[in-house]
Design a protein around this motif. Structure first.
Motif, PDB file in Angstrom:
ATOM      1  N   CYS A  71     -29.137  13.382 -23.210  1.00 43.91           N
ATOM      2  CA  CYS A  71     -28.741  11.987 -22.979  1.00 43.91           C
ATOM      3  C   CYS A  71     -27.953  11.423 -24.158  1.00 43.91           C
ATOM      4  CB  CYS A  71     -29.976  11.133 -22.724  1.00 43.91           C
ATOM      5  SG  CYS A  71     -30.769  11.416 -21.121  1.00 43.91           S
ATOM      6  N   VAL A  72     -28.406  11.708 -25.375  1.00 40.58           N
ATOM      7  CA  VAL A  72     -27.709  11.192 -26.550  1.00 40.58           C
ATOM      8  C   VAL A  72     -26.335  11.849 -26.678  1.00 40.58           C
ATOM      9  CG1 VAL A  72     -27.735  11.102 -29.076  1.00 40.58           C
ATOM     10  CG2 VAL A  72     -29.802  10.577 -27.790  1.00 40.58           C
ATOM     11  N   THR A  73     -26.271  13.163 -26.450  1.00 38.29           N
ATOM     12  CA  THR A  73     -25.010  13.890 -26.589  1.00 38.29           C
ATOM     13  C   THR A  73     -23.954  13.382 -25.609  1.00 38.29           C
ATOM     14  OG1 THR A  73     -26.230  15.860 -27.308  1.00 38.29           O
ATOM     15  CG2 THR A  73     -23.954  16.178 -26.582  1.00 38.29           C
ATOM     16  N   PHE A  74     -24.357  13.195 -24.342  1.00 40.28           N
ATOM     17  CA  PHE A  74     -23.409  12.716 -23.347  1.00 40.28           C
ATOM     18  C   PHE A  74     -23.276  11.194 -23.366  1.00 40.28           C
ATOM     19  CE2 PHE A  74     -24.335  16.930 -21.668  1.00 40.28           C
ATOM     20  CZ  PHE A  74     -23.077  17.352 -21.281  1.00 40.28           C
ATOM     21  N   GLY A  75     -24.312  10.508 -23.859  1.00 42.46           N
ATOM     22  CA  GLY A  75     -24.267   9.052 -23.914  1.00 42.46           C
ATOM     23  C   GLY A  75     -23.166   8.537 -24.815  1.00 42.46           C
ATOM     24  N   ILE A  76     -22.964   9.193 -25.959  1.00 41.23           N
ATOM     25  CA  ILE A  76     -21.910   8.749 -26.872  1.00 41.23           C
ATOM     26  C   ILE A  76     -20.538   8.966 -26.236  1.00 41.23           C
ATOM     27  CG2 ILE A  76     -21.733  10.971 -28.086  1.00 41.23           C
ATOM     28  CD1 ILE A  76     -21.460   7.444 -29.639  1.00 41.23           C
ATOM     29  N   LYS A  77     -20.383  10.024 -25.449  1.00 41.98           N
ATOM     30  CA  LYS A  77     -19.112  10.274 -24.762  1.00 41.98           C
ATOM     31  C   LYS A  77     -18.840   9.192 -23.721  1.00 41.98           C
ATOM     32  CE  LYS A  77     -17.195  14.001 -26.394  1.00 41.98           C
ATOM     33  NZ  LYS A  77     -15.853  13.934 -26.984  1.00 41.98           N
ATOM     34  N   VAL A  78     -19.862   8.847 -22.954  1.00 42.07           N
ATOM     35  CA  VAL A  78     -19.706   7.812 -21.935  1.00 42.07           C
ATOM     36  C   VAL A  78     -19.331   6.488 -22.577  1.00 42.07           C
ATOM     37  CG1 VAL A  78     -20.914   6.474 -20.172  1.00 42.07           C
ATOM     38  CG2 VAL A  78     -21.282   8.946 -20.321  1.00 42.07           C
ATOM     39  N   TYR A  79     -20.024   6.151 -23.660  1.00 44.20           N
ATOM     40  CA  TYR A  79     -19.741   4.884 -24.338  1.00 44.20           C
ATOM     41  C   TYR A  79     -18.312   4.840 -24.872  1.00 44.20           C
ATOM     42  CZ  TYR A  79     -19.582   1.491 -28.117  1.00 44.20           C
ATOM     43  OH  TYR A  79     -19.197   0.482 -28.962  1.00 44.20           O
ATOM     44  N   LEU A  80     -17.890   5.913 -25.540  1.00 45.13           N
ATOM     45  CA  LEU A  80     -16.546   5.944 -26.113  1.00 45.13           C
ATOM     46  C   LEU A  80     -15.471   5.915 -25.029  1.00 45.13           C
ATOM     47  CD1 LEU A  80     -17.106   8.575 -28.967  1.00 45.13           C
ATOM     48  CD2 LEU A  80     -16.861   6.090 -29.218  1.00 45.13           C
ATOM     49  N   GLY A  81     -15.714   6.622 -23.924  1.00 41.58           N
ATOM     50  CA  GLY A  81     -14.752   6.621 -22.840  1.00 41.58           C
ATOM     51  C   GLY A  81     -14.612   5.250 -22.189  1.00 41.58           C
ATOM     52  N   VAL A  82     -15.739   4.586 -21.922  1.00 42.72           N
ATOM     53  CA  VAL A  82     -15.703   3.259 -21.309  1.00 42.72           C
ATOM     54  C   VAL A  82     -15.061   2.255 -22.253  1.00 42.72           C
ATOM     55  CG1 VAL A  82     -17.130   1.342 -20.492  1.00 42.72           C
ATOM     56  CG2 VAL A  82     -17.677   3.679 -19.804  1.00 42.72           C
ATOM     57  N   ARG A  83     -15.363   2.355 -23.549  1.00 45.69           N
ATOM     58  CA  ARG A  83     -14.761   1.436 -24.515  1.00 45.69           C
ATOM     59  C   ARG A  83     -13.244   1.634 -24.586  1.00 45.69           C
ATOM     60  NH1 ARG A  83     -15.233  -1.811 -28.846  1.00 45.69           N
ATOM     61  NH2 ARG A  83     -13.692  -1.487 -30.494  1.00 45.69           N
ATOM     62  N   PHE A  84     -12.803   2.887 -24.573  1.00 46.79           N
ATOM     63  CA  PHE A  84     -11.363   3.146 -24.594  1.00 46.79           C
ATOM     64  C   PHE A  84     -10.685   2.531 -23.374  1.00 46.79           C
ATOM     65  CE2 PHE A  84      -7.723   5.735 -23.301  1.00 46.79           C
ATOM     66  CZ  PHE A  84      -6.941   5.668 -24.440  1.00 46.79           C
ATOM     67  N   TYR A  85     -11.279   2.728 -22.210  1.00 44.08           N
ATOM     68  CA  TYR A  85     -10.698   2.167 -20.983  1.00 44.08           C
ATOM     69  C   TYR A  85     -10.656   0.643 -21.051  1.00 44.08           C
ATOM     70  CZ  TYR A  85     -10.399   0.692 -16.116  1.00 44.08           C
ATOM     71  OH  TYR A  85     -10.032   0.076 -14.951  1.00 44.08           O
ATOM     72  N   ARG A  86     -11.761   0.040 -21.532  1.00 39.93           N
ATOM     73  CA  ARG A  86     -11.842  -1.418 -21.560  1.00 39.93           C
ATOM     74  C   ARG A  86     -10.851  -2.037 -22.544  1.00 39.93           C
ATOM     75  NH1 ARG A  86     -16.624  -1.855 -23.393  1.00 39.93           N
ATOM     76  NH2 ARG A  86     -16.092  -2.708 -25.437  1.00 39.93           N
ATOM     77  N   THR A  87     -10.698  -1.397 -23.699  1.00 39.77           N
ATOM     78  CA  THR A  87      -9.841  -1.972 -24.737  1.00 39.77           C
ATOM     79  C   THR A  87      -8.378  -1.567 -24.613  1.00 39.77           C
ATOM     80  OG1 THR A  87     -10.366  -0.111 -26.219  1.00 39.77           O
ATOM     81  CG2 THR A  87     -11.741  -2.093 -26.396  1.00 39.77           C
ATOM     82  N   MET A  88      -8.068  -0.708 -23.642  1.00 34.85           N
ATOM     83  CA  MET A  88      -6.683  -0.273 -23.469  1.00 34.85           C
ATOM     84  C   MET A  88      -6.093  -0.659 -22.121  1.00 34.85           C
ATOM     85  SD  MET A  88      -5.510   1.256 -26.208  1.00 34.85           S
ATOM     86  CE  MET A  88      -4.168   2.302 -25.653  1.00 34.85           C
ATOM     87  N   TYR A  89      -6.891  -0.660 -21.062  1.00 28.86           N
ATOM     88  CA  TYR A  89      -6.326  -0.789 -19.724  1.00 28.86           C
ATOM     89  C   TYR A  89      -6.945  -1.904 -18.886  1.00 28.86           C
ATOM     90  CZ  TYR A  89      -4.411   3.746 -20.982  1.00 28.86           C
ATOM     91  OH  TYR A  89      -3.745   4.768 -21.633  1.00 28.86           O
TER      92      TYR A  89
END
Length: 272
Positions: A71-89
């Motif tokens: 959960c921690v390993t994939f959780g950081i990926k999910v968070y970073l991906g969603v943040r990138f989408y939110r702050t870019m698109y």
């Protein structure tokens, strides 16, 4: 300007990053706790203990440890991906693109900061697994068995594997370390590139970005398997080139998707 962007990105991600690192500390403690039950201690030559509720709790804790680690390993990926989408698109991304910075600076700041947090989490995972193995080993080995004896035995085993299968352990470990460090950044470039590809469709863009990411990972694995198939008859060559191929394919994929990010970001700004 790049330094200011990195500082701003760091401030926006450090809370979640620190939360993830704290979760890893809790996960590691649970892993250590799981090997303190009597059933494990009885394996080092001690008296055989009956299987009680502490042992059941120990097995349950091992399962929790494994699930939380994932959960921690994939959780950081999910968070970073969603943040990138939110702050870019999204609408929030409009403010990002109004900053007096080039597209390369914006993308580089996001990849660098995200890569650092991915690297920190990856190192914490490796440290957690190392501590778990040490806890397990020193729980089940006989009393008086020194840590130096264990690491000496591992080193001798690596030497025997080299002589039998003809692979270079130092090369394997070296490439693995380099791939782990560099891969923390290239993996985010691939993730962000896939999310950017999702902007080329008219609906469900985030979903399509995730789908593209999965397809890219599958395609990478197919390429790695294709190249590895030429070395299946020689275990030494297989072990030598396995990590090398993955590393090179990740680099090329990350470079291609960075170009896609740059193009898509420029296109959206021109259409805005």
């Amino acid at each position: 300007m790049l330094g200011k962007l990195i500082k701003h990105e760091w401030k926006g991600t450090y809370r979640m990053g620190c939360l993830m690192l704290g979760a890893m500390a809790v996960v590691t403690f649970l892993g250590w706790l799981s090997f303190q039950a009597p059933v494990w201690k009885s394996m080092n030559g001690g008296s055989q203990a009956s299987f009680g509720w502490l042992d059941i709790f120990s097995m349950f804790t091992v399962m929790i440890y494994a699930m939380l680690l994932v959960c921690v390993t994939f959780g950081i990926k999910v968070y970073l991906g969603v943040r990138f989408y939110r702050t870019m698109y999204t609408d929030e991304g409009y403010l990002t693109h109004t900053l007096p910075a080039t597209k390369n600076q914006i993308l580089a700041s996001k990849i660098l900061v995200s890569g650092l947090w991915t690297l920190f989490i990856l190192l914490s995972v490796y440290l957690s697994l190392f501590l778990l193995v040490c806890s397990m080993v020193w729980t089940v080995v006989p009393e008086g068995y020194l840590p130096a004896d264990f690491f000496s035995a591992v080193w001798e085993m690596m030497g025997e594997l080299e002589s039998v299968f003809g692979f270079s352990a130092s090369h394997f470990v070296g490439i693995w370390i380099i791939a782990s460090v560099v891969g923390a950044f290239t993996s985010n470039a691939i993730l962000f590139g896939a999310i950017s590809l999702g902007q080329l469709v008219s609906r469900a863009r985030l979903f399509m970005g995730i789908l593209y990411y999965i397809l890219i990972l599958v395609a990478e694995q197919m390429l790695v398997s294709l190249f590895r198939s030429f070395a299946t008859n020689n275990i030494g060559i297989y072990l030598n080139i396995n990590t090398d191929i993955r590393f090179l394919i990740d680099l090329l994929t990350a470079a291609a998707l960075y170009g896609a990010m740059y193009f898509i970001t420029s296109r959206k700004l021109n259409l805005a």
